[in-house]
Write a protein that holds these residues in place. Sequence first.
Motif, PDB file in Angstrom:
ATOM      1  N   SER A   1      33.677  48.630  53.827  1.00 13.34           N
ATOM      2  CA  SER A   1      32.743  47.509  53.708  1.00 13.34           C
ATOM      3  C   SER A   1      31.416  47.824  54.390  1.00 13.34           C
ATOM      4  O   SER A   1      30.351  47.465  53.876  1.00 13.34           O
ATOM      5  N   LEU A   2      31.466  48.526  55.513  1.00 14.25           N
ATOM      6  CA  LEU A   2      30.223  48.891  56.196  1.00 14.25           C
ATOM      7  C   LEU A   2      29.407  49.877  55.366  1.00 14.25           C
ATOM      8  O   LEU A   2      28.195  49.706  55.187  1.00 14.25           O
ATOM      9  N   LEU A   3      30.057  50.906  54.859  1.00 19.59           N
ATOM     10  CA  LEU A   3      29.349  51.925  54.079  1.00 19.59           C
ATOM     11  C   LEU A   3      28.816  51.372  52.752  1.00 19.59           C
ATOM     12  O   LEU A   3      27.753  51.776  52.291  1.00 19.59           O
ATOM     13  N   LEU A   4      29.562  50.445  52.154  1.00 19.10           N
ATOM     14  CA  LEU A   4      29.166  49.887  50.864  1.00 19.10           C
ATOM     15  C   LEU A   4      28.344  48.602  51.007  1.00 19.10           C
ATOM     16  O   LEU A   4      28.003  47.974  49.997  1.00 19.10           O
ATOM     17  N   LYS A   5      28.080  48.222  52.244  1.00 23.68           N
ATOM     18  CA  LYS A   5      27.291  47.006  52.525  1.00 23.68           C
ATOM     19  C   LYS A   5      27.873  45.800  51.784  1.00 23.68           C
ATOM     20  O   LYS A   5      27.175  45.097  51.048  1.00 23.68           O
ATOM     21  N   SER A   6      29.149  45.608  51.999  1.00 25.23           N
ATOM     22  CA  SER A   6      29.861  44.495  51.381  1.00 25.23           C
ATOM     23  C   SER A   6      30.758  43.856  52.428  1.00 25.23           C
ATOM     24  O   SER A   6      30.795  44.305  53.573  1.00 25.23           O
ATOM     25  N   THR A   7      31.497  42.839  52.037  1.00 25.12           N
ATOM     26  CA  THR A   7      32.426  42.218  52.972  1.00 25.12           C
ATOM     27  C   THR A   7      33.788  42.912  52.888  1.00 25.12           C
ATOM     28  O   THR A   7      34.124  43.497  51.852  1.00 25.12           O
ATOM     29  N   PRO A   8      34.561  42.832  53.968  1.00 28.32           N
ATOM     30  CA  PRO A   8      35.923  43.390  53.892  1.00 28.32           C
ATOM     31  C   PRO A   8      36.737  42.743  52.763  1.00 28.32           C
ATOM     32  O   PRO A   8      37.536  43.414  52.109  1.00 28.32           O
ATOM     33  N   ARG A   9      36.511  41.461  52.502  1.00 28.39           N
ATOM     34  CA  ARG A   9      37.217  40.773  51.416  1.00 28.39           C
ATOM     35  C   ARG A   9      36.848  41.397  50.067  1.00 28.39           C
ATOM     36  O   ARG A   9      37.709  41.595  49.211  1.00 28.39           O
ATOM     37  N   ASP A  10      35.567  41.716  49.863  1.00 25.88           N
ATOM     38  CA  ASP A  10      35.141  42.370  48.616  1.00 25.88           C
ATOM     39  C   ASP A  10      35.890  43.685  48.421  1.00 25.88           C
ATOM     40  O   ASP A  10      36.289  44.019  47.306  1.00 25.88           O
ATOM     41  N   VAL A  11      36.073  44.420  49.508  1.00 33.58           N
ATOM     42  CA  VAL A  11      36.766  45.710  49.441  1.00 33.58           C
ATOM     43  C   VAL A  11      38.234  45.510  49.083  1.00 33.58           C
ATOM     44  O   VAL A  11      38.771  46.210  48.219  1.00 33.58           O
ATOM     45  N   VAL A  12      38.878  44.544  49.720  1.00 31.93           N
ATOM     46  CA  VAL A  12      40.294  44.273  49.440  1.00 31.93           C
ATOM     47  C   VAL A  12      40.476  43.850  47.981  1.00 31.93           C
ATOM     48  O   VAL A  12      41.388  44.336  47.288  1.00 31.93           O
ATOM     49  N   VAL A  13      39.603  42.987  47.501  1.00 32.74           N
ATOM     50  CA  VAL A  13      39.683  42.520  46.103  1.00 32.74           C
ATOM     51  C   VAL A  13      39.449  43.683  45.144  1.00 32.74           C
ATOM     52  O   VAL A  13      40.172  43.841  44.150  1.00 32.74           O
ATOM     53  N   ALA A  14      38.452  44.516  45.431  1.00 32.15           N
ATOM     54  CA  ALA A  14      38.147  45.665  44.562  1.00 32.15           C
ATOM     55  C   ALA A  14      39.298  46.674  44.561  1.00 32.15           C
ATOM     56  O   ALA A  14      39.636  47.230  43.507  1.00 32.15           O
ATOM     57  N   LYS A  15      39.897  46.904  45.715  1.00 29.26           N
ATOM     58  CA  LYS A  15      41.021  47.841  45.782  1.00 29.26           C
ATOM     59  C   LYS A  15      42.200  47.321  44.966  1.00 29.26           C
ATOM     60  O   LYS A  15      42.816  48.073  44.203  1.00 29.26           O
ATOM     61  N   ALA A  16      42.495  46.035  45.086  1.00 32.04           N
ATOM     62  CA  ALA A  16      43.593  45.448  44.317  1.00 32.04           C
ATOM     63  C   ALA A  16      43.309  45.549  42.816  1.00 32.04           C
ATOM     64  O   ALA A  16      44.195  45.897  42.027  1.00 32.04           O
ATOM     65  N   ALA A  17      42.065  45.283  42.416  1.00 37.69           N
ATOM     66  CA  ALA A  17      41.695  45.375  40.995  1.00 37.69           C
ATOM     67  C   ALA A  17      41.809  46.812  40.499  1.00 37.69           C
ATOM     68  O   ALA A  17      42.306  47.061  39.393  1.00 37.69           O
ATOM     69  N   ALA A  18      41.368  47.768  41.303  1.00 37.25           N
ATOM     70  CA  ALA A  18      41.452  49.183  40.919  1.00 37.25           C
ATOM     71  C   ALA A  18      42.907  49.599  40.742  1.00 37.25           C
ATOM     72  O   ALA A  18      43.261  50.257  39.757  1.00 37.25           O
ATOM     73  N   LEU A  19      43.750  49.214  41.688  1.00 38.54           N
ATOM     74  CA  LEU A  19      45.164  49.570  41.596  1.00 38.54           C
ATOM     75  C   LEU A  19      45.820  48.918  40.380  1.00 38.54           C
ATOM     76  O   LEU A  19      46.660  49.530  39.708  1.00 38.54           O
ATOM     77  N   LYS A  20      45.399  47.694  40.062  1.00 37.94           N
ATOM     78  CA  LYS A  20      45.927  47.004  38.879  1.00 37.94           C
ATOM     79  C   LYS A  20      45.508  47.747  37.608  1.00 37.94           C
ATOM     80  O   LYS A  20      46.334  47.981  36.724  1.00 37.94           O
ATOM     81  N   HIS A  21      44.235  48.154  37.527  1.00 40.13           N
ATOM     82  CA  HIS A  21      43.758  48.914  36.362  1.00 40.13           C
ATOM     83  C   HIS A  21      44.508  50.241  36.232  1.00 40.13           C
ATOM     84  O   HIS A  21      44.913  50.631  35.140  1.00 40.13           O
TER      85      HIS A  21
END
Length: 167
Positions: free
Chosen positions: A122-142
């Motif tokens: 989240s720090l490196l991507l300038k996003s929230t930790p929640r955004d990272v968790v949601v994106a990781k879950a979506a990536a794993l689902k895909h």
Amino acid sequence: MKADFCRTFKQDMKRLYLLSFLLTAERQSAEQCFASSLGDCMDLRPVFKEWTSSWTRRVVLQNAIRILEPVVSNEDEPSDVNLKSPDSRLSPVLRSVLQLPTFERFVFVMSVLEGYSDHECSLLLKSTPRDVVVAKAAALKHLAASARSKDFLQASSHARQQLAPTA
């Protein structure tokens, strides 16, 4: 110091290029990322010899972020999945990763493949930790959906046959 980074780039060239390619999802951008990362490593302040490998991967990651500027996509907006299909000669696994939306791909590569924490991502991507968790879950689902595809399963079967011990 510079010699250590040069040695690391030489020894880990395939891994560093693959990291660049997985992040950028395009050969020309991957080459640009790889080359500028080598140059940036030459300008770094000295680090412990044992840290050069992790530092080079981090520099590659930072360059890919600079090149693509991945951002969290709004659910109402169309996905930024690459419109052109990845090279059919690539393994189905690589193609599946390359077809992830940019932010999801970065989160997947950073957290799952490179082992960064959700907080670091989240720090490196300038996003929230929640955004990272949601994106990781979506990536794993895909990726799980891709893994159920016929091509993916055939590639997996073929790989097992190639790796099977011969009598």
